[in-house]
Design an enzyme around this catalytic site. Sequence first.
Site, PDB file in Angstrom:
ATOM      1  N   CYS A 212       0.827  -1.208   0.000  1.00  0.00           N
ATOM      2  CA  CYS A 212       0.000   0.000   0.000  1.00  0.00           C
ATOM      3  C   CYS A 212       0.865   1.265   0.000  1.00  0.00           C
ATOM      4  O   CYS A 212       1.925   1.301   0.617  1.00  0.00           O
ATOM      5  CB  CYS A 212      -0.876   0.026   1.243  1.00  0.00           C
ATOM      6  SG  CYS A 212      -1.835  -1.467   1.453  1.00  0.00           S
TER       7      CYS A 212
ATOM      8  N   ARG B 264       4.142   0.748  -6.530  1.00  0.00           N
ATOM      9  CA  ARG B 264       4.284  -0.128  -5.367  1.00  0.00           C
ATOM     10  C   ARG B 264       3.307  -1.309  -5.447  1.00  0.00           C
ATOM     11  O   ARG B 264       3.437  -2.269  -4.699  1.00  0.00           O
ATOM     12  CB  ARG B 264       4.000   0.664  -4.080  1.00  0.00           C
ATOM     13  CG  ARG B 264       4.998   1.775  -3.823  1.00  0.00           C
ATOM     14  CD  ARG B 264       4.536   2.654  -2.689  1.00  0.00           C
ATOM     15  NE  ARG B 264       4.523   1.954  -1.420  1.00  0.00           N
ATOM     16  CZ  ARG B 264       5.524   1.899  -0.569  1.00  0.00           C
ATOM     17  NH1 ARG B 264       6.643   2.520  -0.863  1.00  0.00           N
ATOM     18  NH2 ARG B 264       5.425   1.258   0.558  1.00  0.00           N
TER      19      ARG B 264
ATOM     20  N   TRP C 145      -3.065  -2.537  -1.623  1.00  0.00           N
ATOM     21  CA  TRP C 145      -2.598  -3.816  -2.166  1.00  0.00           C
ATOM     22  C   TRP C 145      -3.117  -4.824  -1.155  1.00  0.00           C
ATOM     23  O   TRP C 145      -2.592  -4.945  -0.049  1.00  0.00           O
ATOM     24  CB  TRP C 145      -1.072  -3.823  -2.255  1.00  0.00           C
ATOM     25  CG  TRP C 145      -0.486  -4.966  -3.005  1.00  0.00           C
ATOM     26  CD1 TRP C 145      -0.244  -5.025  -4.350  1.00  0.00           C
ATOM     27  CD2 TRP C 145      -0.018  -6.205  -2.462  1.00  0.00           C
ATOM     28  NE1 TRP C 145       0.317  -6.231  -4.666  1.00  0.00           N
ATOM     29  CE2 TRP C 145       0.469  -6.976  -3.536  1.00  0.00           C
ATOM     30  CE3 TRP C 145       0.030  -6.747  -1.181  1.00  0.00           C
ATOM     31  CZ2 TRP C 145       0.997  -8.239  -3.369  1.00  0.00           C
ATOM     32  CZ3 TRP C 145       0.553  -8.011  -1.014  1.00  0.00           C
ATOM     33  CH2 TRP C 145       1.033  -8.743  -2.098  1.00  0.00           C
TER      34      TRP C 145
ATOM     35  N   ASN D 177      -0.950   1.061   6.137  1.00  0.00           N
ATOM     36  CA  ASN D 177      -0.096   0.086   5.455  1.00  0.00           C
ATOM     37  C   ASN D 177       0.448  -0.851   6.520  1.00  0.00           C
ATOM     38  O   ASN D 177       0.913  -0.392   7.557  1.00  0.00           O
ATOM     39  CB  ASN D 177       1.054   0.815   4.746  1.00  0.00           C
ATOM     40  CG  ASN D 177       1.949  -0.140   3.970  1.00  0.00           C
ATOM     41  OD1 ASN D 177       1.551  -1.273   3.667  1.00  0.00           O
ATOM     42  ND2 ASN D 177       3.143   0.313   3.646  1.00  0.00           N
ATOM     43  N   GLY D 178       0.363  -2.159   6.262  1.00  0.00           N
ATOM     44  CA  GLY D 178       0.861  -3.117   7.242  1.00  0.00           C
ATOM     45  C   GLY D 178      -0.214  -4.131   7.546  1.00  0.00           C
ATOM     46  O   GLY D 178      -1.213  -4.223   6.820  1.00  0.00           O
TER      47      GLY D 178
ATOM     48  N   GLU E 245      17.716 -15.878 -10.966  1.00  0.00           N
ATOM     49  CA  GLU E 245      17.242 -14.494 -11.093  1.00  0.00           C
ATOM     50  C   GLU E 245      16.634 -14.283 -12.482  1.00  0.00           C
ATOM     51  O   GLU E 245      15.613 -13.593 -12.643  1.00  0.00           O
ATOM     52  CB  GLU E 245      18.403 -13.522 -10.818  1.00  0.00           C
ATOM     53  CG  GLU E 245      18.227 -12.089 -11.294  1.00  0.00           C
ATOM     54  CD  GLU E 245      16.971 -11.385 -10.787  1.00  0.00           C
ATOM     55  OE1 GLU E 245      16.318 -11.889  -9.868  1.00  0.00           O
ATOM     56  OE2 GLU E 245      16.630 -10.334 -11.356  1.00  0.00           O
TER      57      GLU E 245
ATOM     58  N   LYS F 280      12.940 -12.817 -13.431  1.00  0.00           N
ATOM     59  CA  LYS F 280      12.681 -11.700 -14.365  1.00  0.00           C
ATOM     60  C   LYS F 280      11.669 -12.128 -15.429  1.00  0.00           C
ATOM     61  O   LYS F 280      10.707 -11.429 -15.715  1.00  0.00           O
ATOM     62  CB  LYS F 280      13.966 -11.296 -15.062  1.00  0.00           C
ATOM     63  CG  LYS F 280      14.797 -10.124 -14.780  1.00  0.00           C
ATOM     64  CD  LYS F 280      14.443  -8.970 -13.962  1.00  0.00           C
ATOM     65  CE  LYS F 280      13.708  -9.147 -12.708  1.00  0.00           C
ATOM     66  NZ  LYS F 280      14.290  -8.882 -11.454  1.00  0.00           N
TER      67      LYS F 280
ATOM     68  N   GLU G 146       8.053 -12.784 -13.861  1.00  0.00           N
ATOM     69  CA  GLU G 146       7.276 -11.644 -13.372  1.00  0.00           C
ATOM     70  C   GLU G 146       6.905 -10.680 -14.494  1.00  0.00           C
ATOM     71  O   GLU G 146       5.849 -10.071 -14.463  1.00  0.00           O
ATOM     72  CB  GLU G 146       7.961 -10.934 -12.189  1.00  0.00           C
ATOM     73  CG  GLU G 146       9.280 -10.295 -12.483  1.00  0.00           C
ATOM     74  CD  GLU G 146       9.974  -9.721 -11.253  1.00  0.00           C
ATOM     75  OE1 GLU G 146       9.343  -9.506 -10.208  1.00  0.00           O
ATOM     76  OE2 GLU G 146      11.196  -9.470 -11.340  1.00  0.00           O
TER      77      GLU G 146
ATOM     78  N   HIS H 187      19.144 -34.450 -13.020  1.00  0.00           N
ATOM     79  CA  HIS H 187      18.537 -34.984 -11.798  1.00  0.00           C
ATOM     80  C   HIS H 187      17.062 -34.584 -11.711  1.00  0.00           C
ATOM     81  O   HIS H 187      16.530 -34.424 -10.613  1.00  0.00           O
ATOM     82  CB  HIS H 187      19.309 -34.501 -10.565  1.00  0.00           C
ATOM     83  CG  HIS H 187      20.741 -34.940 -10.581  1.00  0.00           C
ATOM     84  ND1 HIS H 187      21.114 -36.255 -10.481  1.00  0.00           N
ATOM     85  CD2 HIS H 187      21.885 -34.234 -10.741  1.00  0.00           C
ATOM     86  CE1 HIS H 187      22.432 -36.341 -10.552  1.00  0.00           C
ATOM     87  NE2 HIS H 187      22.924 -35.109 -10.719  1.00  0.00           N
TER      88      HIS H 187
ATOM     89  N   LYS I 248       6.246  -3.668  -5.549  1.00  0.00           N
ATOM     90  CA  LYS I 248       7.654  -3.278  -5.572  1.00  0.00           C
ATOM     91  C   LYS I 248       8.261  -3.339  -4.183  1.00  0.00           C
ATOM     92  O   LYS I 248       9.406  -3.702  -4.005  1.00  0.00           O
ATOM     93  CB  LYS I 248       7.755  -1.854  -6.123  1.00  0.00           C
ATOM     94  CG  LYS I 248       9.159  -1.298  -6.188  1.00  0.00           C
ATOM     95  CD  LYS I 248       9.908  -1.931  -7.316  1.00  0.00           C
ATOM     96  CE  LYS I 248      11.327  -1.452  -7.448  1.00  0.00           C
ATOM     97  NZ  LYS I 248      12.138  -2.421  -8.203  1.00  0.00           N
TER      98      LYS I 248
END
Length: 588
Positions: free
Chosen positions: A2, A27, A74, A100-101, A466, A470, A473, A489, A583
Amino acid sequence: MCGIIGIVSTNDVGKDMLTALEKMLYRGVDSSGMAVVSEGKILIRKGVGKVGEVDRAVRLRDLHGRVGIGHNRWATTGKVSQENAHPHTDCQGKIAVVHNGIVENFEELKSQLIRDGHRFASETDTEVIPHLIEQHLQRGFEEAVRKAFLSLRGRNAFVALHIDTPAVIAARKGSPLIVGVGKGEMYIASDITAFLDHTREVMYLDDDEMVVLQEHPVFRSISTGQQVEKRRVVIGWDAQDAEKGDYPHFLLKEIMEQKETIWRAINQKDEDILEIARTINSAPHTYFTGCGTAGKVCRAGEYLFSKIAGKHVDVTVASEFPNFEHLLNDQSLLIAISQSGETADVLEAIERAKKRGTRVLSLVNVEGSSLDRLSDTSVLLKAGPEKAVASTKATTAQLALVTLLAYATAGKLRQGKSLLFDVAGEVNDLLNPRYEERVRSLAKRIYKSPNIFIIGRGANFPIAQEAAIKIMEVSYIHAQGFAGGELKHGPLALITPGTPCIVLVANDELKEGILVNAQEIKARGGLVIGISPQNHSVFDEWIRVPDAGDASPIVNLIPIQLLAYQLGLLRKTDVDMPRNLSKSVTVK
Ligand code: G6P
């Protein structure tokens, strides 16, 4: 997570609040809302969608007043709906709150408040806050906010307004809030970029502090109620750094900025880097921690320190840190890596480490962030604001710094600097329109694939992981990164004719091994895409990268970032704000 904003002004705040919410969109957001005090009333408008859509639907811009609060939600507690969008109010509609939280004990608090006669209009944890303030209001608004905050468990930040008070009051523990000092206008926001258009002068609200935002903001400790003196700090970013400029997307802009940001990251004072190297060398145990992409940089650090400095460092993603914290003591060193400096799991890890007397060093992009301020030492990445959810320039800045620290720890700072300056120059040359076009043509070949696999060895193994983050997402294609040697394996079972497999190659002693793995993919009909300084007969497609020695993780990542971007464009995703992601992950 948020984004919250509060503004107190001598003028109308509506337009500036709307702009602030737009600036914090990156965000992550699923609903938005605003409240103002106007002619003795609190006016609230809110709805589902990004702030622009909500504005079109309910005309946020037509809210007029001199005191206001706003919110991009969010969702965590309660579905995405109009009722659950912030601001939330008390029973009388005299108090409004944006938050927020996560209020961890909200169910308990809500049951008690309902027993006390309060009526709730949403499923959110947030709504307990205005009702708690209402409960204590006979002590005055400020004291009521303080009392309400003391009842909350978890990492929370909120901003509240009251119908009869020409100020907003904000309080925090865990989630970020920063005061911006403007001309005739004071701001409080979760993010500097919300008010960067108006001011670069800020005052930081720390954990367990609240502020009454008015012409002269007054800060207090929440636990004692005592006034706290604050310094004004001028931050180094300017408004343009946080804008897209001529680029169609922040993601592309930030990828392109790597022409400079790698250079900026390593352009640190030698004494500072040498001092850190001494600390690493004298610590019996060094641990790295971070989340998401920064967590992969930590993993790469494990390889880089082993290879360059002959030193073992332990790595744990921050959310798993509590499993290992008992191994740390006052001799240990914890290195936390983070773009935002506000990731809840990272902050919690360093708080736990500090309680054990462990020294904390951070590599962080956002100056003045909680991580920056809580660490014993921090090195700023100097990458400038990163707004696309998918981290790019901050990642390569982190990788460059970790590589530099490994060299410094090995007593080879000069050699490391010279390698990395050369690499920064090569990245500058690489990021040209022809290279972009080459990556675009590869993207056109593979964008319909349901899966993409990436392999690497050594420090390029975490880079393969990584790379998968990328691609996933930004393009929503399922992607996974493996250590080259692990292919047989399990993952080989997934390689069918035409499956794209990206092979990250460095021109080093691991090259032979990874090329053997490429042959294994080829033998099963996979499409082998080599990211490598040299071409090889096993590659069906070759993307050239400079021969960067120990800095190969940096250069190998850059074409992947461009590829993820191009795949996202071809698949028509929201490349800057992928669905469901945020974000800045300020909740656990
Ligand atoms: C989120 C972001 C990622 C980032 C991670 C850690 O998931 O979307 O890009 O890697 O958080 O964030 P930090 O700010 O601590 O690097």
